[in-house]
Design a protein around this motif. Structure first.
Motif, PDB file in Angstrom:
ATOM      1  N   ASP A 120      19.888  63.534  36.492  1.00 15.01           N
ATOM      2  CA  ASP A 120      20.345  63.927  35.161  1.00 15.01           C
ATOM      3  C   ASP A 120      21.714  64.590  35.263  1.00 15.01           C
ATOM      4  N   MET A 121      22.748  63.892  34.806  1.00 16.91           N
ATOM      5  CA  MET A 121      24.119  64.409  34.877  1.00 16.91           C
ATOM      6  C   MET A 121      24.757  64.534  33.493  1.00 16.91           C
ATOM      7  N   ASP A 122      23.988  64.316  32.425  1.00 13.94           N
ATOM      8  CA  ASP A 122      24.566  64.371  31.081  1.00 13.94           C
ATOM      9  C   ASP A 122      24.736  65.810  30.620  1.00 13.94           C
ATOM     10  N   ALA A 123      25.391  65.978  29.474  1.00 15.86           N
ATOM     11  CA  ALA A 123      25.675  67.312  28.939  1.00 15.86           C
ATOM     12  C   ALA A 123      24.655  67.759  27.908  1.00 15.86           C
ATOM     13  N   TRP A 124      23.607  66.995  27.714  1.00 16.46           N
ATOM     14  CA  TRP A 124      22.629  67.307  26.687  1.00 16.46           C
ATOM     15  C   TRP A 124      21.491  68.148  27.250  1.00 16.46           C
ATOM     16  N   LYS A 125      20.706  68.778  26.374  1.00 14.91           N
ATOM     17  CA  LYS A 125      19.641  69.688  26.803  1.00 14.91           C
ATOM     18  C   LYS A 125      18.484  68.979  27.494  1.00 14.91           C
ATOM     19  N   ASP A 126      18.346  67.680  27.281  1.00 10.98           N
ATOM     20  CA  ASP A 126      17.277  66.908  27.896  1.00 10.98           C
ATOM     21  C   ASP A 126      17.917  65.797  28.719  1.00 10.98           C
ATOM     22  N   ASN A 127      17.128  64.968  29.346  1.00  5.66           N
ATOM     23  CA  ASN A 127      17.627  63.881  30.186  1.00  5.66           C
ATOM     24  C   ASN A 127      17.760  62.612  29.344  1.00  5.66           C
ATOM     25  N   CYS A 128      19.000  62.268  28.977  1.00  5.72           N
ATOM     26  CA  CYS A 128      19.246  61.089  28.127  1.00  5.72           C
ATOM     27  C   CYS A 128      18.730  59.809  28.766  1.00  5.72           C
ATOM     28  N   ALA A 129      18.917  59.658  30.071  1.00  3.95           N
ATOM     29  CA  ALA A 129      18.475  58.433  30.756  1.00  3.95           C
ATOM     30  C   ALA A 129      16.956  58.275  30.658  1.00  3.95           C
ATOM     31  N   ARG A 130      16.235  59.374  30.763  1.00  5.84           N
ATOM     32  CA  ARG A 130      14.777  59.311  30.625  1.00  5.84           C
ATOM     33  C   ARG A 130      14.388  58.951  29.190  1.00  5.84           C
ATOM     34  N   LEU A 131      15.045  59.581  28.214  1.00  8.25           N
ATOM     35  CA  LEU A 131      14.741  59.320  26.806  1.00  8.25           C
ATOM     36  C   LEU A 131      15.119  57.902  26.382  1.00  8.25           C
ATOM     37  N   GLU A 132      16.261  57.408  26.858  1.00 10.75           N
ATOM     38  CA  GLU A 132      16.761  56.105  26.424  1.00 10.75           C
ATOM     39  C   GLU A 132      16.362  54.970  27.368  1.00 10.75           C
ATOM     40  N   ARG A 133      15.690  55.336  28.442  1.00 12.31           N
ATOM     41  CA  ARG A 133      15.092  54.371  29.371  1.00 12.31           C
ATOM     42  C   ARG A 133      16.100  53.429  30.024  1.00 12.31           C
ATOM     43  N   GLY A 134      17.166  54.040  30.581  1.00 15.58           N
ATOM     44  CA  GLY A 134      18.163  53.275  31.315  1.00 15.58           C
ATOM     45  C   GLY A 134      19.321  54.151  31.740  1.00 15.58           C
ATOM     46  N   GLY A 135      19.915  53.854  32.894  1.00 18.28           N
ATOM     47  CA  GLY A 135      21.052  54.629  33.375  1.00 18.28           C
ATOM     48  C   GLY A 135      22.328  54.303  32.618  1.00 18.28           C
ATOM     49  N   TRP A 136      23.202  55.343  32.445  1.00 22.73           N
ATOM     50  CA  TRP A 136      24.440  55.152  31.701  1.00 22.73           C
ATOM     51  C   TRP A 136      25.323  56.381  31.855  1.00 22.73           C
ATOM     52  N   TRP A 137      26.543  56.293  31.347  1.00 22.85           N
ATOM     53  CA  TRP A 137      27.464  57.433  31.312  1.00 22.85           C
ATOM     54  C   TRP A 137      27.158  58.220  30.042  1.00 22.85           C
ATOM     55  N   TYR A 138      26.109  58.978  30.058  1.00 26.59           N
ATOM     56  CA  TYR A 138      25.699  59.722  28.872  1.00 26.59           C
ATOM     57  C   TYR A 138      26.519  60.992  28.742  1.00 26.59           C
ATOM     58  N   ARG A 139      26.803  61.318  27.510  1.00 25.92           N
ATOM     59  CA  ARG A 139      27.421  62.593  27.183  1.00 25.92           C
ATOM     60  C   ARG A 139      26.325  63.474  26.599  1.00 25.92           C
ATOM     61  N   ASP A 140      25.918  63.125  25.397  1.00 27.00           N
ATOM     62  CA  ASP A 140      24.843  63.853  24.725  1.00 27.00           C
ATOM     63  C   ASP A 140      23.861  62.899  24.065  1.00 27.00           C
ATOM     64  N   CYS A 141      23.742  61.704  24.602  1.00 29.65           N
ATOM     65  CA  CYS A 141      22.886  60.649  24.072  1.00 29.65           C
ATOM     66  C   CYS A 141      23.440  60.149  22.734  1.00 29.65           C
ATOM     67  N   GLY A 142      23.209  58.919  22.430  1.00 30.97           N
ATOM     68  CA  GLY A 142      23.448  58.435  21.090  1.00 30.97           C
ATOM     69  C   GLY A 142      24.720  57.699  20.752  1.00 30.97           C
ATOM     70  N   SER A 143      25.685  57.460  21.659  1.00 33.76           N
ATOM     71  CA  SER A 143      26.874  56.725  21.235  1.00 33.76           C
ATOM     72  C   SER A 143      26.798  55.250  21.599  1.00 33.76           C
ATOM     73  N   MET A 144      26.245  54.956  22.771  1.00 31.93           N
ATOM     74  CA  MET A 144      26.172  53.579  23.248  1.00 31.93           C
ATOM     75  C   MET A 144      25.247  53.568  24.447  1.00 31.93           C
ATOM     76  N   ASN A 145      24.499  52.486  24.600  1.00 26.32           N
ATOM     77  CA  ASN A 145      23.672  52.344  25.786  1.00 26.32           C
ATOM     78  C   ASN A 145      23.410  50.868  26.040  1.00 26.32           C
ATOM     79  N   LEU A 146      24.218  50.259  26.891  1.00 29.61           N
ATOM     80  CA  LEU A 146      24.027  48.849  27.206  1.00 29.61           C
ATOM     81  C   LEU A 146      22.966  48.649  28.270  1.00 29.61           C
ATOM     82  N   ASN A 147      22.479  49.729  28.873  1.00 34.17           N
ATOM     83  CA  ASN A 147      21.430  49.641  29.884  1.00 34.17           C
ATOM     84  C   ASN A 147      20.106  50.202  29.405  1.00 34.17           C
ATOM     85  N   GLY A 148      19.980  50.503  28.121  1.00 30.38           N
ATOM     86  CA  GLY A 148      18.758  51.086  27.592  1.00 30.38           C
ATOM     87  C   GLY A 148      17.630  50.079  27.445  1.00 30.38           C
TER      88      GLY A 148
END
Length: 189
Positions: A120-148
């Protein structure tokens, strides 16, 4: 080779959901899938290609309604060793069509390291990759996820009002995508 003058190397492709992109950091680093199917080239190989010169990256997506969208950026690199921090030049952005919200989804992720459910390397309070079910360059979840998560119609398990799955915020009402590709190529300054 016909896309925008050719010369591109495909580093990611999805079109039918046959490959699970909810993978560990090691798998994202080394790559997975099949060249004749869905795949992710691997962060260390993408980084190596991008380190060989001045590069641009292109992200292409198609909605379930067969609408096309792309974002293109110059000066693409992955920085900070195994953190694979996204580096692009937002001032060189090209996109078509302009999103309904005027937002450049990939530019929003500039400066962020690559995250997976086990790193978990994102800036959000939870793990975006776990929530969105795929690795990505997450900031705070929610802008784009081509690996979700690739959902047939839509992923109906939103968490914290975060879009879940495979999408680009502001494109096709932020609904699930049908296909995506990421390509890189060298260019002369």
């Amino acid at each position: 080779m016909d896309t925008d003058g050719g010369g591109w190397t495909t580093i990611h492709t999805r079109f039918d959901g046959s490959t699970d992109f909810n993978r560990s950091f090691s798998e994202y680093e080394n790559g997975f899938g099949a060249v004749n199917g869905e795949y992710w080239l691997g962060l260390k190989y993408i980084q190596e290609l991008a380190d060989k010169g001045t590069n641009e990256i292109r992200l292409e997506v198609t909605s379930k309604q067969d609408e096309d969208y792309f974002e293109n950026y110059k000066d693409f690199k992955l920085l900070n060793g195994s953190d694979y921090v996204l580096s692009i030049n937002p001032d060189t952005a090209e996109s078509y069509p302009v999103l309904t919200n005027g937002f450049l989804a990939f530019a929003y992720l500039k400066g962020y390291p690559f995250s997976t459910f086990d790193r978990d390397m994102d800036a959000w309070k939870d793990n975006c990759a776990r929530l969105e079910r795929g690795g990505w360059w997450y900031r705070d979840c929610g802008s784009m996820n081509l690996n979700g998560e690739f959902c047939e119609y839509s992923c109906d398990h939103k968490t914290y009002s975060v879009e879940i799955g495979y999408y680009v915020y502001g494109f096709a009402d932020s609904k699930q995508l049908k296909t995506s590709r990421m390509l890189i190529r060298r260019y002369a300054k």
